[in-house]
Design a protein around this motif. Structure first.
Motif, mmCIF file in Angstrom:
data_model
loop_
_atom_site.group_PDB
_atom_site.id
_atom_site.type_symbol
_atom_site.label_atom_id
_atom_site.label_comp_id
_atom_site.label_asym_id
_atom_site.label_seq_id
_atom_site.Cartn_x
_atom_site.Cartn_y
_atom_site.Cartn_z
ATOM 1 N N ASP A 222 46.682 44.285 51.883
ATOM 2 C CA ASP A 222 45.271 43.895 51.752
ATOM 3 C C ASP A 222 44.845 43.727 50.303
ATOM 4 N N PRO A 224 43.926 41.814 47.073
ATOM 5 C CA PRO A 224 43.500 40.429 46.802
ATOM 6 C C PRO A 224 44.487 39.706 45.888
ATOM 7 N N ARG A 227 47.707 38.917 42.546
ATOM 8 C CA ARG A 227 47.954 40.351 42.491
ATOM 9 C C ARG A 227 48.466 40.780 41.122
#
Length: 252
Positions: A222, A224, A227
């Protein structure tokens, strides 16, 4: 395009030896547009599983279903990219990228338009008339990606495609692959033995156990994008996956 694995197993017969169970009872569902990484140690059956999804090998038990249709052999909706590039050394970049289109009988004007579009997409403008031996490893792998995308598959199957590259080139190729994936919205199933690579790329990670390969853990990523490999979230997930792999190693 959805890919569903139902209780998939693979046993290899061996002369004068006990049969070898490579994959045992794997069930999973990959959603349309998902970037899935399959992670595990060498010999756990990652490549065998990917080849079965691509129809290049057949399960001993269970079944693999792509968009409601069982996989019984190679399917033009799925394209496979290997670590070894698999380019034709006697063909130029342009001819390599257009090979699948040529085999399908696509007319030359349309073929050239598609080839040029995907050469631009992978950042190889100006290299269309070059031969593979004139390119770096990273550039050759871009050609392989462009050739796979040119036939417009719904699913990209990638078998440790950056494993032979140096660390700097590998990181750059990971970023470029994500840019291509975000533009094309393809479903990607990506095999790797690198935890860092899996955490950087994937929407979801499946960890396989040592042989026989079984699903030992699944992680939703998860974090965003883009990265940051130095972030706390990245380091935490990387640690969790590594701890699972360490526990699996201790059971051997």
């Amino acid at each position: 395009m959805t890919v569903v694995l139902k209780n998939v197993g693979k046993i290899f017969a061996a002369r004068q030896k006990e049969p070898l169970t490579a994959i045992d009872d794997i069930s999973a569902s990959i959603s349309r547009g998902e970037f899935l990484c399959i992670l595990g140690p060498s010999g756990c059956g990652k490549t065998t599983l990917l080849r079965m999804i691509g129809g290049l090998d057949h399960p001993t038990s269970g079944e693999i279903i792509v968009e409601g249709t069982p996989v019984t052999g190679p399917d033009p909706r799925l394209a496979m990219i290997f670590q070894e590039y698999s380019l034709y050394p006697w063909r130029t970049v342009r001819a390599n990228v257009g090979f699948g289109l040529q085999m399908r009988g696509i007319a030359v004007p349309e073929r050239e338009e598609i080839v040029n579009r995907f050469i631009r997409l992978v950042g190889l403008e100006g290299f269309g008339d070059s031969y593979p031996y004139e390119l770096s490893g990273g550039m050759r792998q871009r050609v392989a990606v462009a050739r796979a995308l040119a036939t417009d598959p719904a699913v990209l199957l990638m078998d440790e495609p950056f494993g032979a590259l140096d660390a700097q080139t590998r990181n750059r190729m990971q970023k470029e692959l994500l840019l291509i994936w975000e533009k094309t919205k393809k479903t990607v199933i990506f095999v790797t033995h690198s935890v860092d690579e899996a955490v950087y790329l994937a929407d979801r990670i499946i960890v396989l156990s040592p042989r026989p390969g079984q699903i030992a853990g699944t992680y939703d990523v998860d974090i965003p994008r883009p990265r940051d490999r130095t972030s706390i979230e990245f380091a935490t997930l990387r640690r969790d996956v590594l701890e699972l792999i360490d526990r699996l190693d201790e059971r051997q």
